[in-house]
Enzyme design. Structure first.
Site: not given
Length: 276
Positions: A40, A72, A122, A124, A160, A218, A259
């Site tokens: 991302h 992800h 999301h 993930e 995570t 994040n 990222s």
């Protein structure tokens, strides 16, 4: 004016690994495509595109060639669809995400009601949900945890990159929902390190700059945490910096999401040093 970098910031191991795999396979095949943006960060995705790493939204968008599973992760059915189409598969799923996926599968297979603590939309979290047999409940807030009905066996995993503090608070609301609870805290070390370092720095400076994609969960979380201690701006690039932000500012802290590439962080740092 003093500019201070957080002790931990920028690319994590999983992101570095995914980008390296994408680049290696683009050089090998001449063209490779990731299923969705590999990370991302729009600027990094654009740079990879110029190096031969494209992006597709669906497996069916490719007739041949190499498809790269992004950091992800994806659900098990995606691997079947890739095989059915005869595509070459490169799996760049972050090892920490893979652990969360397999933890959800293990809990489901053992008969636990699986709860994923994380953001419902999301990618993930969606991949972890798929590995749970598509039967998990995703909880994002304490209020949602309160509403969960009592069950015989309860298994908990996490996104995570979720906030460790929020994870603990939500788990606290779930402890009376079953007499048989397994808690698998699948928040990665890099997330904990970046959040702790950002919070510590935010308490020492007048302003924080949080660098990273606006679509990065994040990075957004880092900005939210920093904003609790000082004036905070979430930016993607140095071009977004505004001179008026720096009025009466003596100390600036800089952090970045997992990222965010080093070259973007350096550009922000250098531009801040030139502002007086």
């Amino acid at each position: 004016m003093q500019v201070i970098l957080a002790d931990y910031l920028g690319f994590c191991y999983g992101v570095k690994r995914a980008i390296k795999m994408a680049r290696e396979n683009a050089r090998q095949d001449g063209q490779a495509n990731t299923l969705g943006p590999i990370i991302h960060n729009p600027q990094m995705v654009e740079r990879l595109k110029s190096e031969g790493v494209g992006t597709v939204d669906r497996v069916e968008d490719m007739e041949k060639g190499t498809i790269i599973i992004r950091s992800h992760g994806v659900g098990p059915e995606i691997y079947d669809r890739v095989e059915q189409r005869g595509l070459r598969l490169v799996d760049a799923t972050c090892p920490h995400v893979r652990k969360a996926q397999l933890s959800a599968k293990e809990l489901h297979d053992e008969g636990y009601r699986v709860v994923i603590i994380g953001e419902k939309e999301h990618p993930e979290v969606q991949s972890i949900f798929d590995w749970s047999g598509r039967e998990a409940v995703t909880i994002e807030t304490e209020a949602e945890a309160e509403k969960l009905e009592h069950c015989a066996r309860l298994g908990i995993v996490s996104q995570t990159t979720f906030s460790g503090e929020r994870f603990e608070r939500i788990v606290g609301r779930l402890l009376d929902k079953s007499r048989d609870i397994r808690i698998l805290r699948t928040i990665c070390t890099a997330t904990d390190q970046r959040q702790s370092a950002a919070v510590a720095l935010a308490k020492q400076v007048d302003m924080m700059l949080v660098v990273g994609g606006k679509n990065s969960a994040n990075t957004t979380r880092l900005a939210q945490l920093c904003a609790q201690s000082c004036k905070t701006y979430h930016i993607e690039t140095a071009a977004e910096l505004q001179p008026e932000w720096f009025d009466k500012i003596e100390k600036i802290g800089i952090t970045a999401g997992a990222s965010t590439p080093d070259w973007i962080i350096k550009e922000v740092y250098k531009k801040c040093q030139k502002i007086r």
